[in-house]
Design an enzyme around this catalytic site. Structure first.
Site, PDB file in Angstrom:
ATOM      1  N   TYR A 189       0.852  -1.185   0.000  1.00 39.80           N
ATOM      2  CA  TYR A 189       0.000   0.000   0.000  1.00 39.80           C
ATOM      3  C   TYR A 189       0.888   1.234   0.000  1.00 39.80           C
ATOM      4  O   TYR A 189       1.939   1.252   0.633  1.00 39.80           O
ATOM      5  CB  TYR A 189      -0.870   0.041   1.255  1.00 39.80           C
ATOM      6  CG  TYR A 189      -2.051  -0.890   1.227  1.00 39.80           C
ATOM      7  CD1 TYR A 189      -3.287  -0.464   0.755  1.00 39.80           C
ATOM      8  CD2 TYR A 189      -1.943  -2.200   1.682  1.00 39.80           C
ATOM      9  CE1 TYR A 189      -4.385  -1.312   0.745  1.00 39.80           C
ATOM     10  CE2 TYR A 189      -3.029  -3.053   1.670  1.00 39.80           C
ATOM     11  CZ  TYR A 189      -4.250  -2.608   1.205  1.00 39.80           C
ATOM     12  OH  TYR A 189      -5.331  -3.447   1.195  1.00 39.80           O
ATOM     13  N   TYR A 212      -0.740  -9.149   1.390  1.00 36.71           N
ATOM     14  CA  TYR A 212       0.231  -8.447   2.235  1.00 36.71           C
ATOM     15  C   TYR A 212       0.148  -8.940   3.682  1.00 36.71           C
ATOM     16  O   TYR A 212      -0.901  -9.349   4.158  1.00 36.71           O
ATOM     17  CB  TYR A 212       0.075  -6.939   2.111  1.00 36.71           C
ATOM     18  CG  TYR A 212      -0.955  -6.308   3.001  1.00 36.71           C
ATOM     19  CD1 TYR A 212      -0.577  -5.719   4.212  1.00 36.71           C
ATOM     20  CD2 TYR A 212      -2.296  -6.289   2.658  1.00 36.71           C
ATOM     21  CE1 TYR A 212      -1.518  -5.140   5.032  1.00 36.71           C
ATOM     22  CE2 TYR A 212      -3.248  -5.715   3.474  1.00 36.71           C
ATOM     23  CZ  TYR A 212      -2.857  -5.143   4.656  1.00 36.71           C
ATOM     24  OH  TYR A 212      -3.788  -4.578   5.464  1.00 36.71           O
ATOM     25  N   ARG A 265      -3.115 -11.088   4.499  1.00 36.50           N
ATOM     26  CA  ARG A 265      -4.456 -10.843   3.966  1.00 36.50           C
ATOM     27  C   ARG A 265      -4.573 -11.450   2.565  1.00 36.50           C
ATOM     28  O   ARG A 265      -3.645 -11.343   1.762  1.00 36.50           O
ATOM     29  CB  ARG A 265      -4.741  -9.331   3.833  1.00 36.50           C
ATOM     30  CG  ARG A 265      -4.800  -8.505   5.094  1.00 36.50           C
ATOM     31  CD  ARG A 265      -5.918  -8.849   6.070  1.00 36.50           C
ATOM     32  NE  ARG A 265      -7.176  -9.328   5.511  1.00 36.50           N
ATOM     33  CZ  ARG A 265      -8.123  -8.569   4.956  1.00 36.50           C
ATOM     34  NH1 ARG A 265      -7.983  -7.275   4.875  1.00 36.50           N
ATOM     35  NH2 ARG A 265      -9.243  -9.103   4.493  1.00 36.50           N
ATOM     36  N   HIS A 319      -7.263  -8.399  -2.092  1.00 42.45           N
ATOM     37  CA  HIS A 319      -8.581  -7.764  -1.979  1.00 42.45           C
ATOM     38  C   HIS A 319      -8.528  -6.323  -2.467  1.00 42.45           C
ATOM     39  O   HIS A 319      -7.466  -5.688  -2.475  1.00 42.45           O
ATOM     40  CB  HIS A 319      -9.095  -7.801  -0.539  1.00 42.45           C
ATOM     41  CG  HIS A 319      -8.225  -7.034   0.425  1.00 42.45           C
ATOM     42  ND1 HIS A 319      -7.069  -7.556   0.954  1.00 42.45           N
ATOM     43  CD2 HIS A 319      -8.331  -5.772   0.920  1.00 42.45           C
ATOM     44  CE1 HIS A 319      -6.509  -6.663   1.749  1.00 42.45           C
ATOM     45  NE2 HIS A 319      -7.240  -5.565   1.746  1.00 42.45           N
ATOM     46  N   HIS A 332     -10.550  -2.736  -1.563  1.00 42.66           N
ATOM     47  CA  HIS A 332     -11.483  -2.073  -0.648  1.00 42.66           C
ATOM     48  C   HIS A 332     -12.522  -1.292  -1.455  1.00 42.66           C
ATOM     49  O   HIS A 332     -12.159  -0.611  -2.417  1.00 42.66           O
ATOM     50  CB  HIS A 332     -10.742  -1.087   0.253  1.00 42.66           C
ATOM     51  CG  HIS A 332      -9.804  -1.746   1.215  1.00 42.66           C
ATOM     52  ND1 HIS A 332     -10.175  -2.102   2.483  1.00 42.66           N
ATOM     53  CD2 HIS A 332      -8.514  -2.115   1.097  1.00 42.66           C
ATOM     54  CE1 HIS A 332      -9.140  -2.651   3.111  1.00 42.66           C
ATOM     55  NE2 HIS A 332      -8.116  -2.675   2.293  1.00 42.66           N
TER      56      HIS A 332
END
Lengths: 194, 228
Positions: free
Chosen positions: B101, B140, B150, B153, B155
């Site tokens: 991120y 990540y 995780r 995905h 968001h």
């Protein structure tokens, strides 16, 4: 016969990394923002109010990675129907608690009017890492006599009503109200099931 | 039967996801009467969307295309009765192909991509449809428990036309082996988890260009649309 319903899409947490997508300008990322913390712009100075607050976790620690949205009626009690970037009164604001020195949220707006017999209030939606759902609440304004007859406030058990009332601060420079949100504990904020 | 359909939401407190312990309400929620909760949200106009906002492969491009597997993600936003909702604001954010991120507090030891931000937005069209182009996000690691990762995905934040139409969720990719180890995914009741998993759509892929996934979104309640 009632039409059959589709299952809702389940909710998931906003996580810790929403800032560059949802509040990019506030956090200094290279992306635009659709919604910010200026709910009302260019109103006469005497009408401007500031709304601030901290959000506390169950240990009383300030939460610095939450995102809060406010949605309110205008001074006449009317909600904005169409949202465009250039509106002077947008009725909708959004802020993350990660940039203010005291990890508060801060909004610039005007006092909403009565809405259909309800005392002036601002609707709140709240998101954070560790919350799997949107959290709904709202706040009223300290000292408004209309609070005594507000149907929603009256439906709250008396000892918890103060958790929904923003308190006038002693800031002499500007009209400022403080609405602290407590996730848990003695002063746990009343959250809503819509 | 009815319970099976309506109970799709995670609990507030889900101790396996450790951050919920101090951040979930402990007292019962206040049930709001019908006449007090019927609050209309504003309908967003086109002025809120920029030209490349929905193309994450272009909206942060500096000198090259971003690295990774190009994907198209499309779907419909509907109310619980299947009615398409138009002019709904759909905002997305995600990690890059390496699982990194761009957020300043992110410390995962994986490279940033100078040509990729990972954020986009758009409004649904008259059929309630949205379409994004992006890069498939990587997995990540996070600190919830030992060696926690995780699943891939994206968001999603969705703002419809009334207060109950406010949803934040995550879209997952089919067949992810990390599902069985992820408490955020597992916080949702077993029978409803598939509602968060996109469908691979071979018929929507673009030859020599992009794979495609379908992710439909159903918002709570019946739309009291001002368009009617």
């Amino acid at each position: 016969m009632e039409q059959s319903k589709l299952p809702q899409t389940p909710s998931q947490t906003i996580g810790p990394y929403f800032a560059y997508g949802l509040t990019a300008v506030q956090y200094g990322y290279g992306f635009s923002s659709v919604i910010d913390n200026i709910i009302a712009n260019e109103a006469p100075e005497k009408d401007i109010i500031y709304v601030t607050g901290n959000i506390y976790d169950g240990n009383g620690k300030v939460i610095h990675d939450a995102m809060i949205e406010l949605w309110q009626a205008d001074a006449k009690g009317a909600y904005v129907k169409n949202y465009e970037q250039e509106l002077l009164f947008k009725g909708l604001g959004r802020y993350g608690t990660g940039t203010d020195g005291q990890q508060r949220f801060v909004f610039k707006t005007i006092m909403p009017g009565m809405v259909q017999g309800q005392a002036p209030h601002i609707n709140v939606t709240l998101f954070m890492r560790g919350s799997l759902h949107v959290l709904y609440t709202r706040f009223y304004f300290e000292g408004d006599p209309a609070n005594e007859n507000d149907p929603l406030l009256l439906s709250v058990e008396p000892q918890r009503r103060t958790t929904l009332v923003a308190v006038k601060t002693n800031n002499t420079e500007q009209q400022e109200y403080c609405f602290n949100i407590y996730m848990q504990g003695e002063n746990e904020t009343v959250f809503f099931d819509l | 039967m009815d319970d099976m359909i309506t109970n799709v939401q995670p609990p507030y407190l889900y101790p396996e996801y450790k951050s919920t312990v101090l951040r979930s309400p402990t007292k019962p929620l206040l049930i709001i009467k019908e006449n007090l909760k019927n609050i209309q949200l504003p309908v967003f106009g086109e002025s809120v969307i920029g030209k490349y906002d929905s193309d994450l492969t272009k909206n942060a491009r500096k000198d090259h295309d971003p690295i990774g597997e190009r994907i198209k993600v499309s779907g419909k936003v509907m109310d619980e009765y299947g009615k398409p909702l138009r002019n709904v604001l759909v905002e997305i954010w995600q990690a890059n192909a390496a699982g990194r991120y761009i957020h300043k507090e992110e410390i995962h030891d994986a490279p940033l991509d100078p040509n990729f931000l990972g954020a986009g937005r758009m409004l649904t069209d008259n059929d309630g449809r949205y379409t994004f182009y992006s890069i498939k996000p990587g997995a990540y690691p996070w600190g919830n428990h030992y060696n926690a990762w995780r699943p891939n995905h994206i968001h999603f934040s969705v703002m419809g036309h009334q207060l109950t139409h406010r949803l934040v969720t995550q879209m997952y990719f089919p067949g992810d082996p990390l599902f069985e180890f992820d408490p955020i995914y597992q916080s949702v009741p077993l029978h409803a988890r598939h509602l968060m998993v996109a469908k691979f759509r071979m018929d929507w892929t673009e030859p020599e260009f992009a794979l495609a996934y379908e992710f439909n979104i159903v918002l709570k309640g019946k739309c009291q649309s001002i368009f009617e």
